[in-house]
Design an enzyme around this catalytic site. Structure first.
Site, PDB file in Angstrom:
ATOM      1  N   LYS A  11       0.856  -1.192   0.000  1.00  0.00           N
ATOM      2  CA  LYS A  11       0.000   0.000   0.000  1.00  0.00           C
ATOM      3  C   LYS A  11       0.888   1.237   0.000  1.00  0.00           C
ATOM      4  O   LYS A  11       1.644   1.474   0.948  1.00  0.00           O
ATOM      5  CB  LYS A  11      -0.921   0.015   1.218  1.00  0.00           C
ATOM      6  N   LYS A  31      -2.165  -1.860  -3.659  1.00  0.00           N
ATOM      7  CA  LYS A  31      -3.005  -0.659  -3.664  1.00  0.00           C
ATOM      8  C   LYS A  31      -2.127   0.571  -3.789  1.00  0.00           C
ATOM      9  O   LYS A  31      -1.169   0.686  -3.004  1.00  0.00           O
ATOM     10  CB  LYS A  31      -3.824  -0.594  -2.369  1.00  0.00           C
TER      11      LYS A  31
END
Length: 325
Positions: free
Chosen positions: A192, A245
């Site tokens: 992320k 992500k």
């Protein structure tokens, strides 16, 4: 003789039988935002077509999703009360916990994933416990584990920690196992990045940090090596899914980790969604064509599951016969 690769593109039927990348509605995960309060169905201004719902207005949305064949939800909560330790995040009667109970009671066929983090619940908007202006890793993961347990006790099928603290997967796994939830999977936000693509989400979830940024715990997009360590660590600690992500700007990362032994998930995030919507609303692009091209790009890179705000649109297009998957 020169090569004629166009032979295999000569007709729609021919193109269909030779393609090797496929997409299914079952592979799409739809995020929903549930807000504490009553009679709320508020469109998110920076995310056209996305809404915040109070529990009493959630049923029609779930009915529509069910009718479209969407089976998996990722639940985010927006509480009324925030404090420095994000106490509503692990409140047994918090908004996410209430939403999970409501969904599992009335719509038991949905698979419910809950986002496990503190940023929506802390008064400072950071993803953990502060000491001065620093987010404390080891004290935070104790809270993260407590949040995860409270979600599973409410009925969540999968927990998805997004805080990016070191060691949080192990802390959650141990806490769940201790409570007897040995079969509850963890979907780790393993890769992320500290990304500019999250802006609309922060409007949706009221989760923007009140000072500074999240670059000390979310990843630096200028590094091409550290994602290996993040994935390896989460697998070793007991993750059951690995997530990357954002999605579209990180296809190289997805491709690099596609051969892991766990299901690979991509989060097609709010900024990626909103850019497509804004361009489509201005008539600059073919929205349907762009969305489907993006989805197949993710599948081509090696993703097995896609979290996307486009899921309902895609399912609607399929139901109306506008798109064939």
């Amino acid at each position: 003789m020169f090569t004629r690769t166009r032979r295999l593109r000569n007709s729609k039927l021919l193109r269909e039988i030779v393609r090797n990348v496929r997409l299914s509605i079952d592979e799409l995960i739809y995020p929903i935002f549930v807000e504490e309060g009553e009679n709320i169905r508020e469109e998110i201004s920076s995310m056209p077509g996305q809404f915040r719902f109070s529990l009493d207005r959630l049923a029609p949305e779930l009915d529509e999703l069910k009718s479209l064949g969407i089976k998996t939800l990722l639940v985010f909560g927006i509480p009324k009360h925030k404090d420095p330790i994000g106490s509503e995040a692990y409140n047994p009667n918090g908004i996410v916990q209430q939403a999970v109970r409501f969904i599992k009671k009335n719509y038991p066929n949905f698979l419910v994933i809950t986002d496990v983090c503190m940023c929506e619940y802390t008064s400072h908007g950071h993803c953990g416990i502060l000491e001065g202006c620093d987010v404390q890793n080891d004290s935070t993961i104790k809270y993260i584990a407590q949040i995860a347990v409270s979600h599973v006790e409410a009925g969540a099928d999968i927990v998805a920690p997004s805080d990016m603290m070191d060691g949080r997967i192990l802390a959650i796994r141990e806490a769940l196992d201790e409570k007897g939830f040995i079969n509850t999977p963890i979907m780790a936000y393993s890769v992320k990045y500290a990304s500019n693509y999250y802006g609309p989400f922060r409007d949706a979830a009221d989760s923007a940090p009140s000072f500074g940024d999240r670059k000390t715990y979310q990843m630096d997009y200028r590094s091409s090596k550290e994602y290996y360590r993040e994935v390896e660590a989460d697998i070793e600690e007991g993750a059951d899914f690995i997530m990357v992500k954002p999605a579209l700007a990180y296809l190289d990362v997805i491709k690099a980790v596609e051969n892991i032994s766990l299901p690979l998930v991509a989060y097609n995030v709010s900024g990626e969604y909103s850019m497509v919507k804004a361009a489509a609303l201005n008539g600059w692009i073919n929205e349907q064509g762009i969305v489907m091209e993006n989805m197949y790009a993710l599948k081509r890179a090696g993703v097995e599951l896609i979290i996307t705000y486009h899921a309902k649109d895609i399912a609607t297009w399929v139901k109306n016969g506008e798109v064939t998957l």
